[in-house]
Structure formats: structure tokens, C-alpha cells
Design a protein around this motif. Structure first.
Motif, mmCIF file in Angstrom:
data_model
loop_
_atom_site.group_PDB
_atom_site.id
_atom_site.type_symbol
_atom_site.label_atom_id
_atom_site.label_comp_id
_atom_site.label_asym_id
_atom_site.label_seq_id
_atom_site.Cartn_x
_atom_site.Cartn_y
_atom_site.Cartn_z
ATOM 1 N N SER A 162 46.037 -33.404 -9.890
ATOM 2 C CA SER A 162 45.572 -34.075 -8.670
ATOM 3 C C SER A 162 44.061 -34.145 -8.622
ATOM 4 O O SER A 162 43.365 -33.270 -9.148
ATOM 5 C CB SER A 162 46.083 -33.320 -7.428
ATOM 6 O OG SER A 162 45.556 -33.868 -6.236
ATOM 7 N N SER A 163 43.567 -35.192 -7.957
ATOM 8 C CA SER A 163 42.142 -35.307 -7.665
ATOM 9 C C SER A 163 41.862 -34.974 -6.205
ATOM 10 O O SER A 163 40.766 -35.250 -5.701
ATOM 11 C CB SER A 163 41.651 -36.730 -7.969
ATOM 12 O OG SER A 163 42.310 -37.672 -7.128
ATOM 13 N N GLY A 164 42.861 -34.414 -5.536
ATOM 14 C CA GLY A 164 42.665 -34.074 -4.131
ATOM 15 C C GLY A 164 42.571 -35.286 -3.223
ATOM 16 O O GLY A 164 41.871 -35.275 -2.218
ATOM 17 N N PHE A 165 43.277 -36.365 -3.600
ATOM 18 C CA PHE A 165 43.374 -37.601 -2.817
ATOM 19 C C PHE A 165 42.082 -38.413 -2.805
ATOM 20 O O PHE A 165 41.917 -39.308 -1.992
ATOM 21 C CB PHE A 165 43.814 -37.326 -1.366
ATOM 22 C CG PHE A 165 45.063 -36.514 -1.266
ATOM 23 C CD1 PHE A 165 46.306 -37.116 -1.422
ATOM 24 C CD2 PHE A 165 45.014 -35.151 -1.052
ATOM 25 C CE1 PHE A 165 47.466 -36.363 -1.346
ATOM 26 C CE2 PHE A 165 46.165 -34.390 -0.974
ATOM 27 C CZ PHE A 165 47.401 -34.997 -1.119
ATOM 28 N N GLU B 168 35.053 -34.836 -5.585
ATOM 29 C CA GLU B 168 35.080 -35.346 -4.203
ATOM 30 C C GLU B 168 36.255 -34.767 -3.425
ATOM 31 O O GLU B 168 36.170 -34.578 -2.203
ATOM 32 C CB GLU B 168 35.166 -36.871 -4.210
ATOM 33 C CG GLU B 168 33.948 -37.587 -4.755
ATOM 34 C CD GLU B 168 34.146 -39.092 -4.804
ATOM 35 O OE1 GLU B 168 34.264 -39.703 -3.724
ATOM 36 O OE2 GLU B 168 34.206 -39.650 -5.907
ATOM 37 N N GLY B 169 37.360 -34.514 -4.129
ATOM 38 C CA GLY B 169 38.544 -33.963 -3.473
ATOM 39 C C GLY B 169 38.662 -32.456 -3.604
ATOM 40 O O GLY B 169 39.736 -31.891 -3.361
ATOM 41 N N SER B 170 37.557 -31.799 -3.944
ATOM 42 C CA SER B 170 37.617 -30.363 -4.255
ATOM 43 C C SER B 170 38.046 -29.504 -3.068
ATOM 44 O O SER B 170 38.698 -28.470 -3.258
ATOM 45 C CB SER B 170 36.268 -29.876 -4.803
ATOM 46 O OG SER B 170 35.226 -30.132 -3.878
ATOM 47 N N ALA C 260 40.306 -35.914 -12.932
ATOM 48 C CA ALA C 260 39.675 -37.199 -12.582
ATOM 49 C C ALA C 260 38.181 -37.005 -12.379
ATOM 50 O O ALA C 260 37.748 -36.300 -11.454
ATOM 51 C CB ALA C 260 40.283 -37.852 -11.341
ATOM 52 N N GLY C 261 37.422 -37.578 -13.280
ATOM 53 C CA GLY C 261 35.973 -37.574 -13.157
ATOM 54 C C GLY C 261 35.306 -36.239 -13.406
ATOM 55 O O GLY C 261 34.153 -36.034 -13.017
ATOM 56 N N ILE C 262 36.005 -35.316 -14.042
ATOM 57 C CA ILE C 262 35.402 -34.008 -14.319
ATOM 58 C C ILE C 262 34.499 -34.122 -15.540
ATOM 59 O O ILE C 262 34.905 -34.640 -16.580
ATOM 60 C CB ILE C 262 36.482 -32.937 -14.541
ATOM 61 C CG1 ILE C 262 37.313 -32.763 -13.273
ATOM 62 C CG2 ILE C 262 35.846 -31.606 -14.945
ATOM 63 C CD1 ILE C 262 38.451 -31.773 -13.406
ATOM 64 N N SER C 263 33.274 -33.632 -15.393
ATOM 65 C CA SER C 263 32.276 -33.733 -16.461
ATOM 66 C C SER C 263 31.568 -32.398 -16.628
ATOM 67 O O SER C 263 31.724 -31.477 -15.810
ATOM 68 C CB SER C 263 31.250 -34.818 -16.124
ATOM 69 O OG SER C 263 30.519 -34.461 -14.963
ATOM 70 N N GLU D 2 30.598 -26.450 -10.525
ATOM 71 C CA GLU D 2 30.794 -26.572 -9.074
ATOM 72 C C GLU D 2 32.282 -26.676 -8.748
ATOM 73 O O GLU D 2 32.777 -26.043 -7.798
ATOM 74 C CB GLU D 2 30.050 -27.796 -8.543
ATOM 75 C CG GLU D 2 30.212 -28.007 -7.047
ATOM 76 C CD GLU D 2 29.540 -29.287 -6.556
ATOM 77 O OE1 GLU D 2 29.583 -29.539 -5.334
ATOM 78 O OE2 GLU D 2 28.981 -30.033 -7.389
ATOM 79 N N LEU D 3 33.010 -27.471 -9.508
ATOM 80 C CA LEU D 3 34.439 -27.650 -9.268
ATOM 81 C C LEU D 3 35.187 -26.325 -9.412
ATOM 82 O O LEU D 3 36.023 -25.977 -8.571
ATOM 83 C CB LEU D 3 35.014 -28.673 -10.246
ATOM 84 C CG LEU D 3 36.516 -28.896 -10.100
ATOM 85 C CD1 LEU D 3 36.790 -29.947 -9.030
ATOM 86 C CD2 LEU D 3 37.155 -29.317 -11.410
#
Length: 256
Positions: A154-157, A163-165, A184-187, A193-194
Motif C-alpha cells: 500500500s501507498s497509504g491511499f 505522502e501516505g506515511s 510507491a515512490g520510495i527512493s 523518513e518513511l
């Protein structure tokens, strides 16, 4: 790698990317075709070849077409079940699947059919979850758990996991009996931070770098020509970068 390590699953759609993920220290592969379409069912030949080259587990996407509805007809489910059988016979270690109803709720009946066909192999419910109602997120996770899924991607919607953390953190804190896997979009730049916010034990990334030349493990070259080959003309092909994988694994090890 110890049981307390934070594990990286790398999604790939090529042999070159899978080899780079394994070399860089990924714990698991999510094998797809067509990541530019969000990831579709991979070819048995690709899976069988990789099973002879790498030792980390390979989970196969079960998604027969593009589209963000995840509403499947009975004929499409039959095709998914046949793909599952073929991929399992070629060494798949697990599968990735999700189905929704027209009301964007979990399609329990179709998920049950796929779960029964796996014969107990691990199944991840993918980001179709992010199209469900965020206000019902805990209820929907309970449904996914009760069905028998082992993981939820999940990206947390939101468009990206960072952003959905906050939503992901809530899900992970409440549901300890299923692995909630941010993706999704993890870099490299936002991973620390995530991990700090979500306290996740696994995360999912493509760890890609734009390809421009053939690499020593069989990457894809960019060719200049007048022949149109579709989306790749405007969207450059990208492969997993072994150095990006290594940096992500290093960050995860420091955060455990």
C-alpha cells in the motif's frame, strides 16, 4: 540477514533488473511484466530463467491487463488461475493479486478463488487496496487478513508511500498479524523518513535508474531510429540499479 532486518522487496520487469536486485541485497523479487502499466503477469520463461540464476524468493504478479479498476470478469479470473498454475510449475515462491467490486470494496469471492488455487503459498494483496475507502481501511485490512493474505502492499491511499506515511503508520501499528508493506515512490532520499514514520518491517521499491546503455548483466540499450515502438518512445525504459538497491539496504539496516 537476521529476522530483525527490515526487508526490501524489489519490483522488476526484466532479467537485468532481477539480477541487479539480487546482487544489491534485496530480500525478495516481485516479478512482473510492463511496470510502466503498473505491473502485469510475467512470462514463465523469465521466471524459470531467473530461478536458475538467483536464490532469493520470487513472487509473481497475477494481473492480466492494464487498468486501475481491478474488477475482473469470470473469464479473466480463469486466465489468472491458469497463469498461477503455470508460474507455480516454473518455481514461483508466492503471488501478488488483488480484486475489487464495482463499489471499490474487496472482492471476497474472487480473492477466495485465487487463494484456494495457491494451495497455501504466500499471497500479497497489492495496491488495489489504495482504491478502497480510506475511512474503512481497518475493516478492509481485516477482510484481507481473514481471507488469508500474508502481506498488503500500500501507498497509504496517496500517490506515494511517503505522502501516505501517516495512514501506513496507523495500519502497521494496529495490524501486527499481517505485513503492511509500504510501496510507491520510495527512493534513497525519502527512505529513512518513511522507515522512521511507519515502523515498517518490509518495504517495496523498483530502485530504478534510467537505462541508456547495455550493462554487464544484460540491460537494455536505447536505440535511435525512425520506427515507432509505442510508449517507450516517450517513456524511456528503466532498470533496477544495483547501487540504488545497496544504498536502500544499507539505510534499512541502519534503521532496524
Amino acid at each position: 540477514m537476521s529476522s530483525t532486518d527490515i526487508k526490501l522487496e524489489v519490483c522488476v520487469d526484466s532479467i537485468a533488473s532481477a539480477l541487479a536486485a539480487a546482487e544489491g541485497g534485496a530480500s525478495r523479487i516481485e516479478l512482473c511484466s510492463a511496470l510502466t502499466e503498473g505491473g502485469l503477469t510475467p512470462s514463465p520463461g523469465t521466471l524459470k530463467t531467473l530461478k536458475e540464476l538467483i536464490t532469493i524468493p520470487i513472487y509473481c504478479m497475477l494481473r492480466p491487463r492494464r487498468g486501475n479498476d481491478f474488477i475482473y470478469s469470470n473469464a479473466e479470473i480463469e486466465a489468472i488461475l491458469l497463469d498461477l498454475d503455470i508460474l507455480r510449475s516454473h518455481g514461483a515462491d508466492g503471488f501478488v493479486f488483488g480484486a475489487l467490486t464495482e463499489q471499490r470494496s474487496i472482492d471476497v469471492e474472487k480473492c477466495q478463488r485465487v487463494l484456494e488455487r495457491t494451495g497455501g503459498m504466500p499471497l500479497t494483496f497489492h495496491r488495489a487496496f489504495d482504491l478502497t475507502n480510506p475511512q474503512l481501511m481497518h475493516e478492509n485490512v481485516n477482510i484481507i487478513k481473514e481471507l488469508g493474505f500474508k502481506r498488503l502492499l500500500s501507498s497509504g491511499f496517496r500517490v506515494s508511500a511517503i505522502e501516505g506515511s501517516d495512514n501506513l503508520a496507523q495500519l502497521i501499528a494496529k495490524h501486527r498479524d499481517i505485513i503492511i508493506m509500504p510501496g510507491a515512490g520510495i527512493s534513497v532520499s525519502n527512505l529513512d523518513e518513511l522507515l522512521t514514520i511507519t515502523k515498517c518491517v518490509e518495504f517495496h521499491a523498483s530502485a530504478q535508474a534510467a537505462a541508456g546503455a547495455i550493462t554487464n548483466n544484460g540491460g537494455v540499450a536505447s536505440m535511435d531510429c525512425d520506427v515507432t515502438m509505442g510508449k517507450q518512445d516517450v517513456s524511456p525504459y528503466a532498470t533496477t540499479d544495483v547501487n540504488v538497491v545497496r544504498r536502500m539496504v544499507t539505510i534499512a539496516m541502519a534503521a532496524k
